[in-house]
Each structure stands twice: as structure tokens, then as C-alpha cells.
Design a protein around this motif. Structure first.
Motif, PDB file in Angstrom:
ATOM      1  N   LEU A  56      -0.190 -26.378  -6.446  1.00 23.13           N
ATOM      2  CA  LEU A  56       0.222 -24.994  -6.263  1.00 23.13           C
ATOM      3  C   LEU A  56       0.720 -24.801  -4.839  1.00 23.13           C
ATOM      4  CD1 LEU A  56      -2.730 -23.094  -8.011  1.00 23.13           C
ATOM      5  CD2 LEU A  56      -0.724 -24.199  -9.032  1.00 23.13           C
ATOM      6  N   GLY A  57       1.811 -24.043  -4.711  1.00 20.52           N
ATOM      7  CA  GLY A  57       2.413 -23.802  -3.409  1.00 20.52           C
ATOM      8  C   GLY A  57       2.344 -22.340  -3.008  1.00 20.52           C
ATOM      9  N   PRO A  58       1.236 -21.893  -2.414  1.00 19.52           N
ATOM     10  CA  PRO A  58       1.149 -20.497  -1.962  1.00 19.52           C
ATOM     11  C   PRO A  58       2.096 -20.279  -0.779  1.00 19.52           C
ATOM     12  CG  PRO A  58      -1.016 -21.578  -2.047  1.00 19.52           C
ATOM     13  CD  PRO A  58       0.013 -22.642  -2.125  1.00 19.52           C
ATOM     14  N   SER A  59       3.141 -19.491  -0.990  1.00 20.69           N
ATOM     15  CA  SER A  59       4.199 -19.373   0.011  1.00 20.69           C
ATOM     16  C   SER A  59       4.239 -18.008   0.688  1.00 20.69           C
ATOM     17  CB  SER A  59       5.562 -19.650  -0.639  1.00 20.69           C
ATOM     18  OG  SER A  59       5.829 -18.753  -1.699  1.00 20.69           O
ATOM     19  N   GLY A  60       3.257 -17.156   0.420  1.00 26.97           N
ATOM     20  CA  GLY A  60       3.329 -15.785   0.895  1.00 26.97           C
ATOM     21  C   GLY A  60       2.913 -15.550   2.332  1.00 26.97           C
ATOM     22  N   MET A  61       2.278 -16.548   2.977  1.00 26.34           N
ATOM     23  CA  MET A  61       1.830 -16.428   4.377  1.00 26.34           C
ATOM     24  C   MET A  61       0.820 -15.302   4.578  1.00 26.34           C
ATOM     25  SD  MET A  61       3.044 -18.939   6.164  1.00 26.34           S
ATOM     26  CE  MET A  61       2.869 -18.454   7.878  1.00 26.34           C
ATOM     27  N   MET A  62      -0.055 -15.087   3.590  1.00 24.35           N
ATOM     28  CA  MET A  62      -1.167 -14.164   3.775  1.00 24.35           C
ATOM     29  C   MET A  62      -2.308 -14.891   4.485  1.00 24.35           C
ATOM     30  SD  MET A  62      -0.205 -11.272   2.485  1.00 24.35           S
ATOM     31  CE  MET A  62       1.570 -11.533   2.608  1.00 24.35           C
ATOM     32  N   GLY A  73      13.498  -4.088   2.531  1.00 24.80           N
ATOM     33  CA  GLY A  73      13.038  -4.359   3.890  1.00 24.80           C
ATOM     34  C   GLY A  73      13.063  -5.845   4.189  1.00 24.80           C
ATOM     35  N   ASP A  74      12.103  -6.300   4.993  1.00 27.16           N
ATOM     36  CA  ASP A  74      12.043  -7.716   5.351  1.00 27.16           C
ATOM     37  C   ASP A  74      10.590  -8.178   5.333  1.00 27.16           C
ATOM     38  OD1 ASP A  74      10.756  -7.246   7.927  1.00 27.16           O
ATOM     39  OD2 ASP A  74      12.711  -6.549   8.639  1.00 27.16           O
ATOM     40  N   ARG A  75      10.372  -9.449   5.680  1.00 25.04           N
ATOM     41  CA  ARG A  75       9.043 -10.048   5.584  1.00 25.04           C
ATOM     42  C   ARG A  75       8.504 -10.467   6.950  1.00 25.04           C
ATOM     43  NH1 ARG A  75      11.471 -13.107   0.580  1.00 25.04           N
ATOM     44  NH2 ARG A  75      10.882 -11.666  -1.087  1.00 25.04           N
ATOM     45  N   ARG A  76       8.979  -9.816   7.986  1.00 17.66           N
ATOM     46  CA  ARG A  76       8.639 -10.250   9.330  1.00 17.66           C
ATOM     47  C   ARG A  76       7.202  -9.946   9.728  1.00 17.66           C
ATOM     48  NH1 ARG A  76      12.874 -12.175  12.094  1.00 17.66           N
ATOM     49  NH2 ARG A  76      14.934 -11.879  11.145  1.00 17.66           N
ATOM     50  N   THR A  77       6.489  -9.111   8.968  1.00 17.28           N
ATOM     51  CA  THR A  77       5.091  -8.848   9.312  1.00 17.28           C
ATOM     52  C   THR A  77       4.161  -9.934   8.772  1.00 17.28           C
ATOM     53  OG1 THR A  77       4.666  -7.478   7.353  1.00 17.28           O
ATOM     54  CG2 THR A  77       5.472  -6.361   9.339  1.00 17.28           C
ATOM     55  N   TYR A  78       4.675 -10.831   7.924  1.00 14.20           N
ATOM     56  CA  TYR A  78       3.794 -11.897   7.442  1.00 14.20           C
ATOM     57  C   TYR A  78       4.381 -13.292   7.582  1.00 14.20           C
ATOM     58  CZ  TYR A  78       6.073 -10.321   3.007  1.00 14.20           C
ATOM     59  OH  TYR A  78       6.948  -9.889   2.028  1.00 14.20           O
ATOM     60  N   GLN A  79       5.686 -13.464   7.555  1.00 11.58           N
ATOM     61  CA  GLN A  79       6.256 -14.773   7.860  1.00 11.58           C
ATOM     62  C   GLN A  79       6.366 -14.939   9.372  1.00 11.58           C
ATOM     63  OE1 GLN A  79       9.939 -14.959   5.659  1.00 11.58           O
ATOM     64  NE2 GLN A  79       8.907 -15.188   3.694  1.00 11.58           N
ATOM     65  N   GLN A  80       6.387 -16.187   9.843  1.00 13.31           N
ATOM     66  CA  GLN A  80       6.350 -16.443  11.284  1.00 13.31           C
ATOM     67  C   GLN A  80       7.655 -16.069  11.980  1.00 13.31           C
ATOM     68  OE1 GLN A  80       3.929 -20.534  11.064  1.00 13.31           O
ATOM     69  NE2 GLN A  80       4.543 -19.985  13.138  1.00 13.31           N
ATOM     70  N   TYR A  95       8.819 -19.606   8.248  1.00 13.51           N
ATOM     71  CA  TYR A  95       9.417 -18.680   9.201  1.00 13.51           C
ATOM     72  C   TYR A  95      10.250 -17.603   8.510  1.00 13.51           C
ATOM     73  CZ  TYR A  95       7.833 -21.532  13.088  1.00 13.51           C
ATOM     74  OH  TYR A  95       7.048 -22.180  14.008  1.00 13.51           O
ATOM     75  N   ALA A  96      10.344 -16.458   9.152  1.00 16.50           N
ATOM     76  CA  ALA A  96      11.172 -15.344   8.666  1.00 16.50           C
ATOM     77  C   ALA A  96      12.626 -15.675   8.998  1.00 16.50           C
ATOM     78  CB  ALA A  96      10.741 -14.036   9.314  1.00 16.50           C
ATOM     79  N   SER A  97      13.241 -16.452   8.129  1.00 13.76           N
ATOM     80  CA  SER A  97      14.525 -17.083   8.428  1.00 13.76           C
ATOM     81  C   SER A  97      15.695 -16.379   7.756  1.00 13.76           C
ATOM     82  CB  SER A  97      14.479 -18.549   7.963  1.00 13.76           C
ATOM     83  OG  SER A  97      15.739 -19.167   8.091  1.00 13.76           O
ATOM     84  N   ALA A  98      16.825 -16.413   8.442  1.00 13.88           N
ATOM     85  CA  ALA A  98      18.074 -15.924   7.851  1.00 13.88           C
ATOM     86  C   ALA A  98      18.620 -16.886   6.808  1.00 13.88           C
ATOM     87  CB  ALA A  98      19.121 -15.721   8.950  1.00 13.88           C
ATOM     88  N   PHE A  99      18.063 -18.090   6.745  1.00 21.40           N
ATOM     89  CA  PHE A  99      18.596 -19.112   5.854  1.00 21.40           C
ATOM     90  C   PHE A  99      18.029 -19.047   4.435  1.00 21.40           C
ATOM     91  CE2 PHE A  99      19.431 -20.724  10.087  1.00 21.40           C
ATOM     92  CZ  PHE A  99      20.756 -21.109   9.967  1.00 21.40           C
ATOM     93  N   ASP A 136       0.828  -1.202   0.000  1.00 19.52           N
ATOM     94  CA  ASP A 136       0.000   0.000   0.000  1.00 19.52           C
ATOM     95  C   ASP A 136       0.865   1.256   0.000  1.00 19.52           C
ATOM     96  OD1 ASP A 136       0.856   0.465   2.631  1.00 19.52           O
ATOM     97  OD2 ASP A 136      -0.979  -0.319   3.540  1.00 19.52           O
ATOM     98  N   ASP A 137       0.221   2.418   0.044  1.00 20.79           N
ATOM     99  CA  ASP A 137       0.965   3.669  -0.078  1.00 20.79           C
ATOM    100  C   ASP A 137       1.794   3.995   1.164  1.00 20.79           C
ATOM    101  OD1 ASP A 137      -1.085   4.319   1.647  1.00 20.79           O
ATOM    102  OD2 ASP A 137      -2.016   5.793   0.304  1.00 20.79           O
ATOM    103  N   GLN A 138       1.650   3.196   2.208  1.00 18.71           N
ATOM    104  CA  GLN A 138       2.478   3.364   3.409  1.00 18.71           C
ATOM    105  C   GLN A 138       3.569   2.300   3.501  1.00 18.71           C
ATOM    106  OE1 GLN A 138       0.327   4.200   7.088  1.00 18.71           O
ATOM    107  NE2 GLN A 138      -1.509   4.722   5.918  1.00 18.71           N
ATOM    108  N   GLY A 139       3.692   1.506   2.434  1.00 23.64           N
ATOM    109  CA  GLY A 139       4.745   0.507   2.388  1.00 23.64           C
ATOM    110  C   GLY A 139       4.423  -0.797   3.092  1.00 23.64           C
ATOM    111  N   ARG A 140       3.170  -0.996   3.466  1.00 28.22           N
ATOM    112  CA  ARG A 140       2.763  -2.224   4.135  1.00 28.22           C
ATOM    113  C   ARG A 140       2.155  -3.188   3.131  1.00 28.22           C
ATOM    114  NH1 ARG A 140      -1.040   0.776   8.458  1.00 28.22           N
ATOM    115  NH2 ARG A 140      -1.919   1.320   6.414  1.00 28.22           N
ATOM    116  N   VAL A 141       2.358  -4.490   3.350  1.00 27.69           N
ATOM    117  CA  VAL A 141       1.751  -5.488   2.476  1.00 27.69           C
ATOM    118  C   VAL A 141       0.269  -5.598   2.814  1.00 27.69           C
ATOM    119  CG1 VAL A 141       1.727  -7.916   1.809  1.00 27.69           C
ATOM    120  CG2 VAL A 141       3.901  -6.740   2.179  1.00 27.69           C
ATOM    121  N   ASP A 142      -0.567  -5.347   1.821  1.00 24.54           N
ATOM    122  CA  ASP A 142      -2.020  -5.367   1.972  1.00 24.54           C
ATOM    123  C   ASP A 142      -2.501  -6.810   1.797  1.00 24.54           C
ATOM    124  OD1 ASP A 142      -4.821  -5.310   1.438  1.00 24.54           O
ATOM    125  OD2 ASP A 142      -4.688  -3.210   0.812  1.00 24.54           O
ATOM    126  N   ASN A 143      -2.909  -7.421   2.888  1.00 25.54           N
ATOM    127  CA  ASN A 143      -3.285  -8.828   2.883  1.00 25.54           C
ATOM    128  C   ASN A 143      -4.387  -9.128   1.867  1.00 25.54           C
ATOM    129  OD1 ASN A 143      -2.953 -11.414   4.916  1.00 25.54           O
ATOM    130  ND2 ASN A 143      -5.012 -11.316   4.086  1.00 25.54           N
TER     131      ASN A 143
END
Length: 321
Positions: free
Chosen positions: A161-167, A213-220, A195-199, A132-139
Motif C-alpha cells: 500500500l502506498g499512502p501518498s497523502g502526507m498526513m 485550491g492546493d495541497r501546500r499545507t500537507y505536501q512538502q 513535494y508540493a510540485s508543479a510537475f 473541515d467546515d473551514q476548508g482545512r484538511v483534518d489530519n
């Protein structure tokens, strides 16, 4: 009591082994990129390449001949073809959908053809959804894009199909879209505990990620174990046909929990960083490469995975065959 009696010969150990790894348990993730004239090695993943369309088809046929259980395809578009909503994801001319169609035409139902159903490779910001216009992922805006992408992938020939986005709600949204479009038999592999992994670092090289940025607002959060049970309950209720834990080796406790509570088959993804750590140590002579690979896969199976996604799938299938 002498437990060593059952370890005294290789034949006895084989007879009483509780966990096995067979080629049918393994799925090979593969990358296909637009704009290449020959396969491009991925520096951070020794032995893995971005394929051309022709080399993808050849490698897919070789992997299936070796006995692997399935193939998971990831598309890598040109940078100039990315945009803010990932338009290439549901275009029939998009690199991933063209690859799915080509491999399905070659192999038909001789393997299980899987597709990565996520926008991150196709967006110029690198996130797994619409920003969105504030830089947040719109679920919820992202769900409509997943639905369109899923229908395009099913039309191209994907079996799974493998939905991997964690929405939140992604399985239900995609299932409804597939059923409405006339693809009720296309299966869904839910990335239930991703998970929001470093790997994941080397994978981002593999797909030429544009992530900001990162994906910590949607990955575990890696700190959370019980949360995976909530995700599992939701995915099963929404119609998941299979579920997954990702990464695998760092989350064997979560994998065991999911396997103990799932009513559908469970997969685990041995991710790029896990692959690259073993590869790098073996290249330096610090560990036995073949032994470490087989032990790592056995540990994932022992923890409860019916299916293991691994970049070694084709090579290991040859060993085991």
C-alpha cells in the motif's frame, strides 16, 4: 593518466558501468476508470490511458510478462460517485478495489501489486483527506479514513500500500489497522518526501481531479531539503517497509539523502510532468526519445533509488529484455 581508456568501446563501458537499470527495478503506474467502454487516452500524457477493467488486466499481464517489478494502481471513479469523505475508497464495489481484486486474481504473486492509498481521486473536493467546515484538511479525521481504505485494499489483494497523502502519523495508523484486521504481511510504501510540485499537472488530468485550491499545507515545500530527513525518521519509526521520494528528477539531492540514511529500500516516482516533458520534446524532434528516457532512469537509479515508478516501465522493460 588517460580515463578515456575505459570509455573506448561499448564492451568496456558496459563492463565498468557503475549503475544499471533492469526491468525488476521498475514499477508501472496504471489508471483504471469507471464508465469507460474503451481505453481513454490522456492528452497531457502521450501514450498513457485510463483503462477499462478489461484493458487494465490485459496491460498488467503484458507488463509482467515483460519483466516489470511491480504495478501501482490508481482508481478513477465517476464524478457522481465522489463525495466529501471519499466513500468509494473503502467500498468493495469501488473501482480501485475491484481492479485490485481482478489483477490479483489474474497474476497472483507473479508481480508486486501496489495500491494508491489516498482519498484525492474519490473526494468531490479533490483533497487527500477529510476537509473541515473551514476548508482545512483534518489530519486525524483523515487517518481513520486511510485505515479503512488500507484494510479494503489489503482485502482486495494488494501486496503493498502506498499512502501518498502526507498526513502526520499515517504509517502508524495504517499499520495498526492492517495488523488488527489480520493483514500483518501487507507492506507499506511510505511517500516519505512528497513535494508540493508543479510537475503533477498531467496526473490530475489522468485521475479527473476535482481539486479545489492546493495541497501546500500537507505536501512538502520544494525549498526544503533537510525536512525530508525528519519525515524519513518518522516513517521508519512508524513501521514503513519501503520509502519514496516524489517527484524524482527535480529532487535527486533529496533522493540521495534519503538513500544514504534509509534502512529500508528506497523508491522514487518519475511523475507525470517529468514524463510529459520528455515525451513532448521527443515528439518535436528536440531530443532522442529512447536515449532521454534511459538517461533519466539511470540518473534516478544513480541518485540512490532501488525502485523507480515510471510510466515507461513496460516499454523500457521490453527494450532491456
Amino acid at each position: 593518466m588517460r580515463p578515456r581508456r575505459l570509455r573506448s568501446t561499448s564492451a568496456i563501458r558496459r563492463l565498468v558501468a557503475q549503475t544499471d537499470v533492469e526491468p525488476r527495478h521498475l514499477v508501472l503506474p496504471m489508471f483504471v476508470a469507471d464508465g469507460l467502454t474503451e481505453p481513454k487516452p490522456i492528452d497531457s500524457m502521450p501514450g498513457v490511458v485510463q483503462h477499462t477493467m478489461d484493458s487494465l488486466r490485459q496491460a498488467a499481464q503484458a507488463a509482467v510478462a515483460a519483466g516489470v517489478g511491480g504495478l501501482m494502481l490508481f482508481g478513477v471513479p465517476r464524478a457522481e460517485d465522489k463525495d466529501d469523505i471519499g466513500s468509494g475508497a473503502d467500498s468493495a464495489d469501488g473501482v480501485l478495489n475491484r481492479a485490485l481484486a481482478a489483477v490479483r486474481a489474474d497474476l497472483g504473486d507473479d508481480t508486486v501489486l501496489m495500491a494508491d492509498t489516498c482519498l484525492d481521486e474519490f473526494t468531490d473536493h479533490g483533497h487527500c483527506g477529510v476537509v473541515d467546515d473551514q476548508g482545512r484538511v483534518d489530519n486525524d479525521a483523515t487517518l481513520s479514513r486511510y485505515a479503512a481504505m488500507a484494510v479494503a485494499q489489503a482485502r482486495a489483494g494488494a501486496h503493498v500500500l502506498g499512502p501518498s497523502g502526507m498526513m502526520d502519523g499515517q504509517i502508524a495508523a495504517i499499520r495498526a489497522a492492517l495488523d488488527s484486521a489480520g493483514y500483518p504481511d501487507t507492506a507499506l510504501l511510505a511517500y516519505t518526501a512528497k513535494y508540493a510540485s508543479a510537475f503533477y499537472g498531467p496526473f490530475r488530468d489522468a485521475v479527473d481531479s476535482s481539486l479545489e485550491g492546493d495541497r501546500r499545507t500537507y505536501q512538502q515545500d520544494p525549498a526544503n531539503r533537510a525536512e525530508a530527513m525528519r519525515e524519513l525518521e518518522l516513517d521508519l519509526a512508524e513501521g514503513a517497509d519501503l520509502v519514496m521520494v516524489k517527484p524524482a528528477m527535480g529532487y535527486l539531492d533529496v533522493l540521495t539523502d534519503v538513500a544514504a540514511n534509509s534502512t529500508v529500500p528506497v523508491a522514487a516516482y518519475q511523475v507525470s510532468g517529468e514524463y510529459s516533458m520528455i515525451s513532448a520534446a521527443a515528439q518535436r524532434g528536440w531530443i532522442d526519445r529512447r536515449g532521454a528516457i534511459l538517461e533519466s532512469l539511470t540518473s534516478i537509479r544513480r541518485a540512490g533509488a532501488s525502485i523507480v515508478l515510471t510510466y515507461w516501465a513496460a516499454e523500457v522493460a521490453e527494450w532491456l529484455r
